[in-house]
Design a protein around this motif. Sequence first.
Motif, PDB file in Angstrom:
ATOM      1  N   PHE A   1      -6.246  97.921 -12.342  1.00 38.58           N
ATOM      2  CA  PHE A   1      -5.606  96.609 -12.251  1.00 38.58           C
ATOM      3  C   PHE A   1      -4.465  96.493 -13.254  1.00 38.58           C
ATOM      4  CE2 PHE A   1      -5.474  92.097 -13.604  1.00 38.58           C
ATOM      5  CZ  PHE A   1      -5.086  91.535 -12.405  1.00 38.58           C
TER       6      PHE A   1
ATOM      7  N   ARG B   1      -4.610  83.004  -6.439  1.00 41.80           N
ATOM      8  CA  ARG B   1      -3.510  83.883  -6.008  1.00 41.80           C
ATOM      9  C   ARG B   1      -3.214  83.717  -4.526  1.00 41.80           C
ATOM     10  NH1 ARG B   1       0.806  85.292  -6.699  1.00 41.80           N
ATOM     11  NH2 ARG B   1       1.579  87.349  -7.295  1.00 41.80           N
TER      12      ARG B   1
ATOM     13  N   ILE C   1       5.302  87.155 -12.653  1.00 43.27           N
ATOM     14  CA  ILE C   1       4.325  88.054 -13.254  1.00 43.27           C
ATOM     15  C   ILE C   1       4.006  87.618 -14.684  1.00 43.27           C
ATOM     16  CG2 ILE C   1       3.879  90.431 -13.945  1.00 43.27           C
ATOM     17  CD1 ILE C   1       3.781  89.995 -10.959  1.00 43.27           C
TER      18      ILE C   1
ATOM     19  N   GLU D   1      -2.071  94.077  -5.933  1.00 44.94           N
ATOM     20  CA  GLU D   1      -2.711  93.148  -6.869  1.00 44.94           C
ATOM     21  C   GLU D   1      -3.975  92.555  -6.273  1.00 44.94           C
ATOM     22  OE1 GLU D   1      -1.742  88.835  -8.986  1.00 44.94           O
ATOM     23  OE2 GLU D   1      -0.102  89.994  -8.098  1.00 44.94           O
TER      24      GLU D   1
ATOM     25  N   TYR E   1      -4.602  86.160 -16.039  1.00 43.28           N
ATOM     26  CA  TYR E   1      -5.321  87.398 -16.320  1.00 43.28           C
ATOM     27  C   TYR E   1      -5.686  87.608 -17.784  1.00 43.28           C
ATOM     28  CZ  TYR E   1      -3.817  88.191 -11.555  1.00 43.28           C
ATOM     29  OH  TYR E   1      -3.602  88.057 -10.210  1.00 43.28           O
TER      30      TYR E   1
ATOM     31  N   SER F   1      -6.667  95.269  -6.006  1.00 36.67           N
ATOM     32  CA  SER F   1      -7.242  95.606  -7.308  1.00 36.67           C
ATOM     33  C   SER F   1      -8.121  94.469  -7.834  1.00 36.67           C
ATOM     34  CB  SER F   1      -6.136  95.947  -8.311  1.00 36.67           C
ATOM     35  OG  SER F   1      -5.221  94.880  -8.470  1.00 36.67           O
ATOM     36  N   LEU F   2      -7.772  93.217  -7.526  1.00 41.11           N
ATOM     37  CA  LEU F   2      -8.658  92.097  -7.886  1.00 41.11           C
ATOM     38  C   LEU F   2      -9.984  92.189  -7.131  1.00 41.11           C
ATOM     39  CD1 LEU F   2      -6.433  88.869  -8.139  1.00 41.11           C
ATOM     40  CD2 LEU F   2      -7.929  89.809  -9.912  1.00 41.11           C
TER      41      LEU F   2
ATOM     42  N   ALA G   1       4.032  96.056 -11.158  1.00 39.58           N
ATOM     43  CA  ALA G   1       4.585  94.844 -10.553  1.00 39.58           C
ATOM     44  C   ALA G   1       5.538  94.153 -11.523  1.00 39.58           C
ATOM     45  CB  ALA G   1       3.450  93.897 -10.160  1.00 39.58           C
TER      46      ALA G   1
ATOM     47  N   VAL H   1      -1.473  98.354 -11.984  1.00 35.75           N
ATOM     48  CA  VAL H   1      -0.802  97.613 -10.907  1.00 35.75           C
ATOM     49  C   VAL H   1       0.057  96.490 -11.486  1.00 35.75           C
ATOM     50  CG1 VAL H   1      -1.200  96.029  -8.964  1.00 35.75           C
ATOM     51  CG2 VAL H   1      -2.480  98.167  -9.116  1.00 35.75           C
ATOM     52  N   ILE H   2      -0.483  95.750 -12.445  1.00 37.92           N
ATOM     53  CA  ILE H   2       0.257  94.637 -13.043  1.00 37.92           C
ATOM     54  C   ILE H   2       1.491  95.150 -13.781  1.00 37.92           C
ATOM     55  CG2 ILE H   2       0.166  92.823 -14.787  1.00 37.92           C
ATOM     56  CD1 ILE H   2      -1.207  92.104 -12.175  1.00 37.92           C
TER      57      ILE H   2
ATOM     58  N   TRP I   1       3.385  95.351  -3.915  1.00 36.46           N
ATOM     59  CA  TRP I   1       2.747  95.070  -5.195  1.00 36.46           C
ATOM     60  C   TRP I   1       1.846  93.842  -5.133  1.00 36.46           C
ATOM     61  CZ3 TRP I   1       2.102  99.012  -7.760  1.00 36.46           C
ATOM     62  CH2 TRP I   1       3.096  99.981  -7.921  1.00 36.46           C
ATOM     63  N   PHE I   2       2.151  92.907  -4.250  1.00 32.97           N
ATOM     64  CA  PHE I   2       1.236  91.776  -4.051  1.00 32.97           C
ATOM     65  C   PHE I   2      -0.062  92.270  -3.418  1.00 32.97           C
ATOM     66  CE2 PHE I   2      -0.528  88.396  -1.390  1.00 32.97           C
ATOM     67  CZ  PHE I   2      -0.650  87.361  -2.305  1.00 32.97           C
TER      68      PHE I   2
END
Length: 211
Positions: A104, A175, A183, A64, A191, A67-68, A111, A107-108, A60-61
């Motif tokens: 994104f 990050r 999170i 992230e 975010y 996706s960023l 996570a 994903v968040i 998941w990191f």
Amino acid sequence: MKDIEQLVEMLAEDATPVRPAPHPFVLSLKWTGAATAYLAVTLAISGLRPDLMQKFHEPWFVAEIVSLLGIFAATSISAALLAFPDLHQKRTMAFAPVLAFALFLLVILCAWSADNPPAPLPVHSFECTLSITLVSLLPAVWTFYSMRRFASTHYHLAGGIALLSAFSVGALWLRLHEINDSILHLVQWHYLPMLVVGIIGLWLGKTVLKW
């Protein structure tokens, strides 16, 4: 008739050659290259988080970060297209950030669901937003300066997308630099401020890009 021909020749000799505008993809590649170099220098000065190699084993990191990067790529292309009055006949691609932000968000949320038990909150709060904003200033300035050379008729949207692109660079930097796995903290101070930045960009675009 001869006088007219001489006048045309004189005007042709005095005419200043106009440099053709670059293709939006070339323009976005220039911005991406500059941002990559800037991010590398910034990380070299601030340092990487010491557990970064270990974090890259956490799906998941990685998702992230990817996706960023997707947000940055999509907003860079979109900003380049929005710099032109006709969006270079690529209207659909100009709205690619909508898909990038949707991915994104997914994903968040995943996570956040996987963060059980929740990681401890860091002792700081708004300092992260301030740090991201400061790192984002230089990319924002060079993007707006570059866009000013063109003739955008979508200055509100162009300004918002340009600031979101710059802010994503700052978010990537922090990050990769900060040891923080909460999170909840990331959502609140990394975010969610993107929404505020985007709104500011709508106003700034009208102020800076209107011609």
